[in-house]
Design a protein around this motif. Structure first.
Motif, mmCIF file in Angstrom:
data_model
loop_
_atom_site.group_PDB
_atom_site.id
_atom_site.type_symbol
_atom_site.label_atom_id
_atom_site.label_comp_id
_atom_site.label_asym_id
_atom_site.label_seq_id
_atom_site.Cartn_x
_atom_site.Cartn_y
_atom_site.Cartn_z
ATOM 1 N N SER A 184 -1.613 -3.405 -1.403
ATOM 2 C CA SER A 184 -0.651 -4.369 -1.953
ATOM 3 C C SER A 184 -1.304 -5.259 -2.998
ATOM 4 O O SER A 184 -0.678 -5.612 -4.009
ATOM 5 C CB SER A 184 -0.063 -5.220 -0.823
ATOM 6 O OG SER A 184 0.678 -4.413 0.079
ATOM 7 N N ALA A 185 -2.560 -5.632 -2.762
ATOM 8 C CA ALA A 185 -3.283 -6.438 -3.752
ATOM 9 C C ALA A 185 -3.475 -5.645 -5.048
ATOM 10 O O ALA A 185 -3.314 -6.185 -6.155
ATOM 11 C CB ALA A 185 -4.629 -6.873 -3.189
ATOM 12 N N GLU A 186 -3.813 -4.370 -4.922
ATOM 13 C CA GLU A 186 -3.937 -3.518 -6.112
ATOM 14 C C GLU A 186 -2.586 -3.362 -6.801
ATOM 15 O O GLU A 186 -2.502 -3.333 -8.041
ATOM 16 C CB GLU A 186 -4.490 -2.150 -5.703
ATOM 17 C CG GLU A 186 -4.528 -1.108 -6.806
ATOM 18 C CD GLU A 186 -5.483 -1.451 -7.936
ATOM 19 O OE1 GLU A 186 -5.444 -0.750 -8.961
ATOM 20 O OE2 GLU A 186 -6.259 -2.422 -7.803
ATOM 21 N N LEU A 187 -1.524 -3.282 -6.000
ATOM 22 C CA LEU A 187 -0.182 -3.191 -6.563
ATOM 23 C C LEU A 187 0.141 -4.402 -7.426
ATOM 24 O O LEU A 187 0.707 -4.265 -8.520
ATOM 25 C CB LEU A 187 0.832 -3.055 -5.426
ATOM 26 C CG LEU A 187 2.316 -3.107 -5.798
ATOM 27 C CD1 LEU A 187 2.680 -1.945 -6.709
ATOM 28 C CD2 LEU A 187 3.183 -3.083 -4.544
ATOM 29 N N GLN A 188 -0.226 -5.587 -6.968
ATOM 30 C CA GLN A 188 0.028 -6.795 -7.760
ATOM 31 C C GLN A 188 -0.733 -6.758 -9.072
ATOM 32 O O GLN A 188 -0.226 -7.190 -10.124
ATOM 33 C CB GLN A 188 -0.349 -8.035 -6.945
ATOM 34 C CG GLN A 188 0.543 -8.281 -5.733
ATOM 35 C CD GLN A 188 2.023 -8.325 -6.111
ATOM 36 O OE1 GLN A 188 2.414 -8.981 -7.073
ATOM 37 N NE2 GLN A 188 2.848 -7.615 -5.340
ATOM 38 N N ARG A 189 -1.957 -6.255 -9.044
ATOM 39 C CA ARG A 189 -2.746 -6.172 -10.284
ATOM 40 C C ARG A 189 -2.073 -5.215 -11.270
ATOM 41 O O ARG A 189 -1.969 -5.514 -12.473
ATOM 42 C CB ARG A 189 -4.156 -5.678 -9.972
ATOM 43 C CG ARG A 189 -5.109 -5.718 -11.164
ATOM 44 C CD ARG A 189 -6.439 -5.066 -10.829
ATOM 45 N NE ARG A 189 -6.326 -3.614 -10.781
ATOM 46 C CZ ARG A 189 -6.372 -2.828 -11.857
ATOM 47 N NH1 ARG A 189 -6.521 -3.356 -13.067
ATOM 48 N NH2 ARG A 189 -6.267 -1.519 -11.740
ATOM 49 N N VAL A 190 -1.613 -4.085 -10.763
ATOM 50 C CA VAL A 190 -0.957 -3.111 -11.631
ATOM 51 C C VAL A 190 0.353 -3.666 -12.174
ATOM 52 O O VAL A 190 0.697 -3.457 -13.348
ATOM 53 C CB VAL A 190 -0.723 -1.792 -10.870
ATOM 54 C CG1 VAL A 190 0.085 -0.807 -11.713
ATOM 55 C CG2 VAL A 190 -2.053 -1.164 -10.476
ATOM 56 N N ARG A 191 1.095 -4.406 -11.348
ATOM 57 C CA ARG A 191 2.350 -5.019 -11.812
ATOM 58 C C ARG A 191 2.085 -5.994 -12.948
ATOM 59 O O ARG A 191 2.854 -6.060 -13.925
ATOM 60 C CB ARG A 191 3.039 -5.747 -10.653
ATOM 61 C CG ARG A 191 3.727 -4.830 -9.654
ATOM 62 C CD ARG A 191 4.145 -5.581 -8.417
ATOM 63 N NE ARG A 191 5.165 -6.549 -8.718
ATOM 64 C CZ ARG A 191 6.468 -6.352 -8.537
ATOM 65 N NH1 ARG A 191 6.885 -5.202 -8.034
ATOM 66 N NH2 ARG A 191 7.343 -7.273 -8.818
ATOM 67 N N SER A 192 1.000 -6.746 -12.834
ATOM 68 C CA SER A 192 0.657 -7.696 -13.890
ATOM 69 C C SER A 192 0.329 -6.966 -15.194
ATOM 70 O O SER A 192 0.771 -7.363 -16.281
ATOM 71 C CB SER A 192 -0.533 -8.553 -13.444
ATOM 72 O OG SER A 192 -0.928 -9.442 -14.474
ATOM 73 N N LEU A 193 -0.439 -5.881 -15.082
ATOM 74 C CA LEU A 193 -0.762 -5.089 -16.273
ATOM 75 C C LEU A 193 0.511 -4.484 -16.874
ATOM 76 O O LEU A 193 0.680 -4.471 -18.101
ATOM 77 C CB LEU A 193 -1.742 -3.972 -15.906
ATOM 78 C CG LEU A 193 -3.187 -4.368 -15.624
ATOM 79 C CD1 LEU A 193 -3.976 -3.149 -15.165
ATOM 80 C CD2 LEU A 193 -3.835 -4.963 -16.861
ATOM 81 N N ALA A 194 1.369 -3.983 -15.998
ATOM 82 C CA ALA A 194 2.603 -3.361 -16.475
ATOM 83 C C ALA A 194 3.452 -4.367 -17.247
ATOM 84 O O ALA A 194 4.003 -4.061 -18.309
ATOM 85 C CB ALA A 194 3.391 -2.796 -15.290
#
Length: 443
Positions: A184-194
């Protein structure tokens, strides 16, 4: 826990026991084994009492299969303590009886044998044939009474059942929630990049995929916490408590989906960094394809003029559609539409290379007759040179066939098929002459 093994047996207050009456040494050995069993059961019960998984199960809001299995496991644990107390009292009474007769006679040995082997322990109510390890009625003797060895066997089974539930739940809780949180933490990072490159739900498939992964991880974590045993895969063929592994199928699927999205987002980021260079390379590739096609068109006209009786393929025009898409890509770059530019560039790069390869193939196909004519000229002169080294080139037949082939090959337009037949006739005649001198062969 122990294995419940004892020796010998005969009649006693609880009913008859099979086998001969035990001697004093056999009684002492049986008591020693039962004492070891008692110590093992006690140690196991206290370990189960302090097991971290049990504490988690007692304090969690359980649902589904875990709620059902834990309810039965709690019954097993309560039954274990009740039967352990009964076992303790029965074993103490046998020890007291043995201690009161240093040299037991036949009657006392019969009594000791009956207490060690006979069905002298009354089981608590509700243990006569349940499921999931809670009583099965085996070896009850009469009226719900069992021997000490059978009681130990049953306690071992109830303990294994309870430990299996506790260990499996703890294993799932130890493995999956922490991994889900990290993902989930990695998901948040990817969402920010997206978000930084314009990849948003409803505007880009990757944005919608991120929303689906978020919902799946939220649901998965809640289900794992409330029903861990639904995510436990028992080890096939293993009877050891806790044998198995957490079921990570849904987690792994979400992790793979997130990795795919991450790669796509990073590709978009990379596009932002090198878009201009890629666009320049695309223009260069398409320009080379254009020049190659133009060369093919010119060559086709030359071939049609110089070669007769030969099919020459048509040459297509410039890749207009690709140029239109290239203009669209440049428009995306000017307006920072990176999420749209990324897939378009990838498609254009692949199609531009295909277009260049197609142009090269077209040029090769168009100029093939000229290449055949050049090969025939070279072969004709090569055989004439071999004959000249042997002073045979002026042979009338050979000279006649050489002149015929040469006229055909250097005429405009050249009848390629007739020229090829003429060269083959000259080649065969030359080989016949050269063969006695050791220069024959296909050459």
């Amino acid at each position: 826990m122990g294995d419940g093994g004892t020796a010998g047996g005969t009649a006693g207050p609880g009913g008859p026991a099979d086998g001969p009456v035990l001697g004093p040494e056999e009684v002492d050995r049986a008591l020693a084994r039962l004492g070891a069993e008692h110590e093992a059961v006690e140690t196991s019960l206290y370990a189960l009492q302090d097991h971290a998984g049990r504490g988690l199960l007692e304090n969690a809001e359980l649902t589904g299969v875990t709620k059902e299995r834990w309810a039965r496991a709690e019954e097993s644990i309560a039954l274990l303590w009740t039967c352990f107390d009964t076992f303790t009292a029965a074993l103490r009474s046998v020890h007291e009886l043995r201690a009161g007769c240093r040299r037991p006679g036949p009657g006392e040995l019969a009594e000791l044998t009956a207490r060690l082997r006979g069905p002298v322990v009354a089981l608590p109510g509700g243990t006569e044939g349940g499921g999931d390890g809670i009583g099965d009625g085996v070896g009850d003797g009469g009226g719900g009474r069992v021997g000490l060895a059978e009681l130990v066997r049953r306690m071992n089974r109830w303990y294994a059942h309870a430990l299996d539930v506790v260990t499996a739940a703890e294993s799932v809780w130890s493995a999956l929630p922490a991994r889900i949180d990290m993902l989930s933490a990695e998901l948040q990072r990817v969402r920010s990049l997206a978000h930084s490159v314009g990849v948003r739900p409803g505007e880009h498939p990757a944005g919608d995929e991120l929303e689906d992964i978020t919902a799946e991880l939220t649901s998965l974590r809640a289900e794992v916490v409330a029903d861990p045993l639904a995510f436990w895969v028992p080890a096939g063929g293993s009877s050891a408590p806790g044998g198995g592994r957490p079921d990570t199928v849904r987690y792994d699927r979400a992790a793979r989906a997130l990795e795919d999205v991450r790669r796509e987002i990073e590709a978009v980021l990379q596009v932002r960094q090198d878009a201009e260079q890629r666009l320049m390379r695309l223009r260069d590739v398409l320009s080379r394809a254009d020049r190659t096609l133009a060369e093919a068109r010119t060559a086709r006209g030359e071939v049609l003029a110089k070669i007769a009786a030969c099919e020459v393929p048509a040459v297509s025009g410039p890749p207009t559609a690709l140029y239109e898409q290239l203009s669209l890509a440049a428009e995306h770059r000017r307006h920072a539409r990176w999420h749209r530019l990324s897939p378009l560039l990838e498609s254009l790069e692949e199609r531009a290379e295909e277009e260049l390869e197609r142009a090269r193939d077209s040029l090769s196909a168009v100029t093939a007759p000229l290449a055949v004519r050049a090969e025939l000229r070279g072969r004709l002169d090569a055989y004439r040179a071999r004959l000249a080294r042997r002073r045979m080139a002026d042979d009338p037949l050979l000279a006649e066939r050489y002149d015929a082939a040469r006229r055909l090959l250097w005429s405009v337009p050249c009848d390629l098929r007739a020229a090829e037949r003429a060269v083959l006739r000259y080649q065969r005649a030359a080989l016949e002459v050269l063969a006695p001198d050791g220069e024959g062969g296909a050459g």
